[in-house]
Design a protein around this motif. Structure first.
Motif, PDB file in Angstrom:
ATOM      1  N   ARG A 170       0.850  -1.191   0.000  1.00  9.95           N
ATOM      2  CA  ARG A 170       0.000   0.000   0.000  1.00  9.95           C
ATOM      3  C   ARG A 170       0.884   1.239   0.000  1.00  9.95           C
ATOM      4  O   ARG A 170       1.832   1.323   0.782  1.00  9.95           O
ATOM      5  N   ASP A 178      -4.526  -7.105   5.963  1.00 11.39           N
ATOM      6  CA  ASP A 178      -4.612  -5.994   5.018  1.00 11.39           C
ATOM      7  C   ASP A 178      -4.762  -4.715   5.826  1.00 11.39           C
ATOM      8  O   ASP A 178      -5.247  -4.748   6.973  1.00 11.39           O
ATOM      9  N   VAL A 189      -5.991  -0.495   5.310  1.00  9.80           N
ATOM     10  CA  VAL A 189      -6.515   0.590   4.479  1.00  9.80           C
ATOM     11  C   VAL A 189      -6.573   1.868   5.303  1.00  9.80           C
ATOM     12  O   VAL A 189      -6.544   1.837   6.540  1.00  9.80           O
ATOM     13  N   LYS A 191      -8.768   5.342   6.105  1.00  7.20           N
ATOM     14  CA  LYS A 191     -10.108   5.941   6.018  1.00  7.20           C
ATOM     15  C   LYS A 191     -10.162   7.118   6.987  1.00  7.20           C
ATOM     16  O   LYS A 191      -9.924   6.955   8.190  1.00  7.20           O
ATOM     17  N   TYR A 198      -5.752   4.456  10.079  1.00  5.72           N
ATOM     18  CA  TYR A 198      -5.331   3.250   9.376  1.00  5.72           C
ATOM     19  C   TYR A 198      -5.915   2.033  10.078  1.00  5.72           C
ATOM     20  O   TYR A 198      -5.790   1.887  11.300  1.00  5.72           O
ATOM     21  N   ARG A 206      -8.517  -4.330  -5.659  1.00  2.72           N
ATOM     22  CA  ARG A 206      -7.960  -3.044  -6.071  1.00  2.72           C
ATOM     23  C   ARG A 206      -8.935  -2.391  -7.055  1.00  2.72           C
ATOM     24  O   ARG A 206      -9.649  -3.084  -7.782  1.00  2.72           O
TER      25      ARG A 206
END
Length: 440
Positions: A18, A87, A89, A91, A95, A198
């Motif tokens: 990432r 995983d 991400v 937002k 994180y 993705r």
């Protein structure tokens, strides 16, 4: 940084790359040295500047399912099982770590920093009718869409997905469950595990491991709920190499797309190391398969610098890379007929003679052998010379033809014995290859 892309002693499989800000972060499982099982009870994070992919920094442990000497368990309330395939991400400036825990309900961690450490936010919250995969969420991958909605993809032998409540990032939205987002079939490219979503140029991609586990396949849809159409494979870690399962994903770094994946070492399928290959995504969204190379983030290897044997991308005839200690990972179990290959060296276009020297640093095994040096192809490529290796530790040299340009290099090994006991040498480990260099 050549393949594998992290230091000799680090095992990070199931890589999820990432880019956050000006750094690329690699999240993944953590394999243990010499283990007879997958993964560990902790997760680690590595990162590199997008401007310097040769300098990776270890940020240490990021999450734990068991306490150790320096950390308390983050999941002691309900499980102490191994952590698989996370995983992460971003937002709204935070994180979120999505952790799969073997045989247990998974969870979400949160941090103000992409490298963590991550503190437990919550277990997944859902009604039983709204979650597939028995509510375990195997190998979960998460997508934050352009409109702020959040989707989670997961599954073992069947692909599943749900929407996540973007307000808390751990609650499964009621009624959002969709099974078989990659429709099931009866082919080698059917979904098995390792979901990684993705969004690229308006298309939704799902990277996954198929029934033929040494490959990474991809599927495409025009919306996050699918159905995703199976498109083909991107990389095969078992092509001319001791293969095993595979897990990884796509990442664009400074305008160049890469597929991250892992390779096996130590003669098992447990000790897995992070690798990357350059790929191209066509205007129609398709991706042509790429071969395994020794390059990683390098454009070419320099043959006139010492090359560690362990960056081999072709290992045939029983040989494999093994860890002797934190400093040494030779190619071992080299038998007659073994092939050890490296893609690609740039020999340049300037030379003053017709020959150059190959120097091999080996650990002897009491045998004599001949190393045939081929370029471009290990079966039909040009043989540019030989280097004879003796019984003892040390350096062995051979004069070979001087070549120019960019070439793959292969070492094809044969024992030097004949007579009554020739068959006894067919299965002998002839030597261990530590490193080599070409000299003009």
């Amino acid at each position: 940084m050549p393949n594998p892309i992290l230091p000799l002693w680090e095992y990070i499989p199931d890589g999820e790359p990432r880019v956050f800000g000006d750094r690329v972060y690699l999240y993944g499982s953590h394999d243990r040295t010499g283990s007879d099982s997958f993964c560990d009870y902790k997760l680690k994070v590595w990162s590199a500047s997008v401007q310097d992919l040769n300098s990776w920094q270890c940020h240490g442990d990021s999450f734990h399912s068991r306490s150790d000497a320096d950390h308390e368990s983050d999941t002691a309330e309900w499980t102490d099982r191994e952590l698989y395939a996370p995983d992460v991400v971003c937002k709204d400036g935070k994180y979120y770590l999505y952790a799969y825990i073997v045989g247990s309900r998974g969870c979400v961690g949160v941090s103000d920093r992409p490298e963590g450490p991550f503190k437990l936010l919550s277990k997944y919250k859902y009604d039983e009718s709204d979650a597939g995969d028995e509510g375990i969420f195997n190998d979960a991958g998460v997508l934050v869409d352009d409109d702020g909605r959040v989707y989670i993809y997961y599954g073992f032998e069947r692909s599943h997905m749900n929407e996540i409540n973007a307000g808390n990032m751990f609650e499964i939205v009621k009624g959002s469950y969709k099974p078989d987002v990659i429709p099931a079939g009866n082919n080698d490219d059917d979904f098995f595990e390792a979901s990684s979503p993705r969004k690229i140029d308006g298309r939704y991609y799902l990277i996954y491991s198929p029934k033929k586990g040494s490959r990474l396949f991809y599927a495409i849809a025009d919306n996050p709920y699918g159905p995703f159409k199976r498109m083909g494979y991107i990389i095969d870690n078992g092509k001319d190499y001791p293969g095993g399962n595979n897990h990884g994903s796509l990442c664009c770094i400074n305008g160049q797309w890469y597929i991250f994946y892992h390779r096996m070492t130590n003669g098992t399928i447990m000790s897995r190391r992070a690798c990357a290959e350059r790929i191209e995504i066509s205007p129609d969204g398709t991706i042509e398969p790429v071969e395994m190379t020794s390059l990683g983030f390098e454009a070419s290897l320099d043959p006139y610098k010492v090359t560690p044997a362990e960056i081999a991308c072709v290992l045939k005839g029983g040989c494999f890379i093994t860890e002797k200690n934190s400093f040494s990972r030779p190619v071992t179990n080299i038998k007659t007929g073994s092939v050890i290959g490296y893609r690609y060296f740039d020999f340049g276009d300037d030379f003053s003679g017709t020959t150059m020297e190959l120097c091999l640093n080996v650990s002897g095994c009491g045998c004599s052998s001949t190393v045939h040096v081929l370029i471009d192809d290990y079966e039909n490529g040009e043989e540019i010379g030989v280097c004879r290796v003796g019984m003892h530790d040390g350096e062995y040299k051979g004069r070979i033809k001087c070549v120019t340009g960019r070439h793959a290099v292969f070492f094809k090994v044969e024992h030097d014995y004949s007579g009554w006991f020739v068959d006894a040498f067919k299965e002998r480990n002839l030597f261990d290859l530590n490193e080599f260099v070409f000299r003009k």
